[in-house]
Design an enzyme around this catalytic site. Sequence first.
Site, mmCIF file in Angstrom:
data_model
loop_
_atom_site.group_PDB
_atom_site.id
_atom_site.type_symbol
_atom_site.label_atom_id
_atom_site.label_comp_id
_atom_site.label_asym_id
_atom_site.label_seq_id
_atom_site.Cartn_x
_atom_site.Cartn_y
_atom_site.Cartn_z
ATOM 1 N N GLY A 91 0.801 -1.223 0.000
ATOM 2 C CA GLY A 91 0.000 0.000 0.000
ATOM 3 C C GLY A 91 0.826 1.260 0.000
ATOM 4 O O GLY A 91 0.346 2.323 0.381
ATOM 5 N N GLY B 14 2.513 2.332 -2.776
ATOM 6 C CA GLY B 14 2.683 2.829 -4.148
ATOM 7 C C GLY B 14 4.007 2.399 -4.758
ATOM 8 O O GLY B 14 4.477 3.005 -5.714
ATOM 9 N N LEU B 15 4.630 1.355 -4.194
ATOM 10 C CA LEU B 15 5.911 0.877 -4.723
ATOM 11 C C LEU B 15 5.742 -0.465 -5.425
ATOM 12 O O LEU B 15 6.698 -1.183 -5.660
ATOM 13 C CB LEU B 15 6.950 0.773 -3.600
ATOM 14 N N SER C 149 2.400 -5.455 -5.269
ATOM 15 C CA SER C 149 1.596 -6.505 -5.904
ATOM 16 C C SER C 149 2.256 -7.018 -7.182
ATOM 17 O O SER C 149 2.308 -8.226 -7.406
ATOM 18 C CB SER C 149 0.167 -6.040 -6.163
ATOM 19 N N ASP D 145 3.605 -1.466 -13.893
ATOM 20 C CA ASP D 145 4.252 -2.065 -12.728
ATOM 21 C C ASP D 145 4.880 -3.420 -13.044
ATOM 22 O O ASP D 145 6.011 -3.706 -12.665
ATOM 23 C CB ASP D 145 3.243 -2.219 -11.589
#
Length: 358
Positions: free
Chosen positions: A102, A104-105, A108, A148
């Site tokens: 959570g 933002g890196l 997932s 990502d």
Amino acid sequence: MFRAPGRVNLIGEHTDYNLGFVLPVAIGLKCLTASAESGDGWIRIYADDLAAGTQVHLDSLRDAQPREDWTDYVIGVARGLERSGYPLAGCNILIRSSVPQGAGLSSSAALEVAMALALTAVDDRLALAKICRDAEADFVGVPCGIMDQFASVFCESGSALLLDCRTLEQKTVRIPEGATLLAVNSGVRHAVGTSAYRKRVEECAEAVRAIRAMDPRVETLRDATPLHLRLEMRALVMRRARHVVSENARVLDFVAAAERGDVEELGRLMNASHQSLGSDYEVSCPELDALADVARQVDGVYGARMTGAGFGGCIVVLIEENAVPEFEARVPAEYFRRCGKVAEIYRCHPSAGAGELE
Ligand code: GLA
């Protein structure tokens, strides 16, 4: 054993699902997986950090349903590999990750990619990134772009990666000598993240419909120009589109400035990106604004902006290398004074994409 890194995005936010440009850097924080054949047709997964596990039999993988927790990422990837025709065998997999969730890196994407590598040999790296992205979109249910997963697979040590999300053409971009990157975690995790993300994706589609009514050559906001923003559309939708159009231009300007070593301009573009994400795209939050503001007060900081989907998570900071100790001493204290939250700082050395652990 395999590893897949998290990433920090330097510029190009909320542009990937509009088939525009992004500029991520893989970071040292990563997800590790270890895998051994189980010989009994079961895939058993244990996540060390969560002290929790899950299991699925190969025979029931095809019909697996999302459970709306972390297991969706891993089961989604296994299901995606099977559906794409990759041979899977029963195995026991251990997961350990240093990418904060959570923040933002891209914890997932790191999990998805490390998981895929542990499950089967995927020689086609592009297929690997796409299967992981599709697992997130189709199984987890977040209509994300490719940035990502692409970054976790393709980034190279020492550089950022410019990606054209339409053609998937890529190019490495170096950060000028003497400057370095920090990610700073605001410690905020907004619950509205997923639904707001989906809403932004829909608003961009609405902008495209409005523009196409007048100019059918525009297939995505990637094709839109400032002139298209004058066409008839809801004011809110126009602001969303204006962010995407201006952000795509900023990515290309950023790359040009990096190539001529103009760090002041890089910082200016990052600050402008933050501004646009806050006022036009409305995905920032008071803590991210305060943190970016506090960061910019430090001598030697060229620019700071929120990174990732928004509503919390991290800012990314471009800073003169020598100024880092001063930054570390001042920013968390001042941020705590203003927001009452603990900021964590990560030094971001551009790392290599996913692979087998040596
Ligand atoms: C999340 C998504 C990405 C991208 C960013 C915003 O990280 O997974 O695809 O859309 O948000 O730039």
